[in-house]
Design an enzyme around this catalytic site. Sequence first.
Site, PDB file in Angstrom:
ATOM      1  N   ARG A  13       0.841  -1.187   0.000  1.00  0.00           N
ATOM      2  CA  ARG A  13       0.000   0.000   0.000  1.00  0.00           C
ATOM      3  C   ARG A  13       0.882   1.244   0.000  1.00  0.00           C
ATOM      4  O   ARG A  13       1.925   1.294   0.663  1.00  0.00           O
ATOM      5  CB  ARG A  13      -0.930   0.016   1.212  1.00  0.00           C
ATOM      6  CG  ARG A  13      -2.135  -0.919   1.067  1.00  0.00           C
ATOM      7  CD  ARG A  13      -3.075  -0.405  -0.012  1.00  0.00           C
ATOM      8  NE  ARG A  13      -4.238  -1.246  -0.223  1.00  0.00           N
ATOM      9  CZ  ARG A  13      -4.344  -2.164  -1.179  1.00  0.00           C
ATOM     10  NH1 ARG A  13      -3.321  -2.384  -1.984  1.00  0.00           N
ATOM     11  NH2 ARG A  13      -5.458  -2.852  -1.337  1.00  0.00           N
TER      12      ARG A  13
ATOM     13  N   HIS B 182      -0.217   1.094 -10.220  1.00  0.00           N
ATOM     14  CA  HIS B 182      -0.987   0.151  -9.401  1.00  0.00           C
ATOM     15  C   HIS B 182      -1.487  -1.024 -10.240  1.00  0.00           C
ATOM     16  O   HIS B 182      -2.676  -1.372 -10.215  1.00  0.00           O
ATOM     17  CB  HIS B 182      -2.171   0.867  -8.740  1.00  0.00           C
ATOM     18  CG  HIS B 182      -2.577   0.253  -7.432  1.00  0.00           C
ATOM     19  ND1 HIS B 182      -2.939   1.014  -6.347  1.00  0.00           N
ATOM     20  CD2 HIS B 182      -2.696  -1.045  -7.041  1.00  0.00           C
ATOM     21  CE1 HIS B 182      -3.265   0.207  -5.338  1.00  0.00           C
ATOM     22  NE2 HIS B 182      -3.125  -1.051  -5.741  1.00  0.00           N
TER      23      HIS B 182
ATOM     24  N   GLU C 279      -2.509   8.681  -5.592  1.00  0.00           N
ATOM     25  CA  GLU C 279      -2.703   8.049  -6.896  1.00  0.00           C
ATOM     26  C   GLU C 279      -3.896   8.693  -7.600  1.00  0.00           C
ATOM     27  O   GLU C 279      -4.944   8.865  -6.981  1.00  0.00           O
ATOM     28  CB  GLU C 279      -2.932   6.544  -6.731  1.00  0.00           C
ATOM     29  CG  GLU C 279      -1.737   5.813  -6.145  1.00  0.00           C
ATOM     30  CD  GLU C 279      -1.982   4.308  -5.986  1.00  0.00           C
ATOM     31  OE1 GLU C 279      -3.068   3.829  -6.407  1.00  0.00           O
ATOM     32  OE2 GLU C 279      -1.114   3.616  -5.446  1.00  0.00           O
TER      33      GLU C 279
END
Length: 319
Positions: A228, A276, A257
Amino acid sequence: MEAKTKVWVKAPCDEAVRSDLLARFGAACRFRFAEDGAFPPEQAEIILGEPDASELLAAENLRWVQLTWAGVDRYVPLRDALRGAVLTNASGAFGGIIAEYAVGAIIALYRGFPQYWENQKRHVWAQQDRARTICGRRALLLGTGDLGRNLARRLRAFGADVTGLRRSAGAEVAEFDRVCSLRELDALLPQADIVAGCLPDTPQTRGLLTRARLRAMKPDAVLVNVGRGSLVATDDLVSVLQSGHLLGAALDVLDEEPLPENSPLWGLENVIITPHIAGPSFGGSRDVQSAIWGICMENLARYLRGEHLRNVVDLERGY
């Protein structure tokens, strides 16, 4: 006649999966698929997929939600909306593919591939004078769950010595050379050649890799974050990397993000940035998609038999 269990399949579901669900569970379940249009959430006893807060609040008869994600941080603030319904995730579907991403990123940084890729674009034939191997390196993996175990197994196959960190040391984990408590992080960081973030997002893990801890790492260490983005603040990482400390970093997750266009991270030659995608699912990897549906169907069979479900999430702990 006994009423059928109402199942709302909110996750993307292709024809092959739909047929499999109906063939295996059609006698016991009444399915409604997202592709077929709106479905009143209040009718659902089971949801396969990711409901939003309003759908959870409306689902008065809900008893179980099976996520197609491994991460559950989105649902920690929604535990009251679940009203006691069981939440399970798809842990086990992503560890292998994310671990392969991490190994690939480490090799790329060790062999200077980012610079060679740039040279290729410019038609430049130039050799670099550095090359490292994973063999003989010390790896410190923050997290010993599915992702950590998969990565440990692969790194050990390359000849690395692998230590895993988790909340408490406890019993040994077969994939690791040793498992230690997170309390030992400060003692172990300066010894590690590779540090990999494989942790979920919890209050205890947010900001765990502070600027001081990044500077405590070896000057030629590599950081890989595939857990994370909250593990490390981007500003701290930029500061440390710009100073020349650390060989490089591979970042699939970030604390913001998408990464802003003006972030200095984009311009650092020793950084690999991906959006991601280390653990792709629907539309990204048929292998992972099959694994996700395998978990969903195994759990649905368990639910109908009244058995304990796999991957039950503890929302108080955040995983």
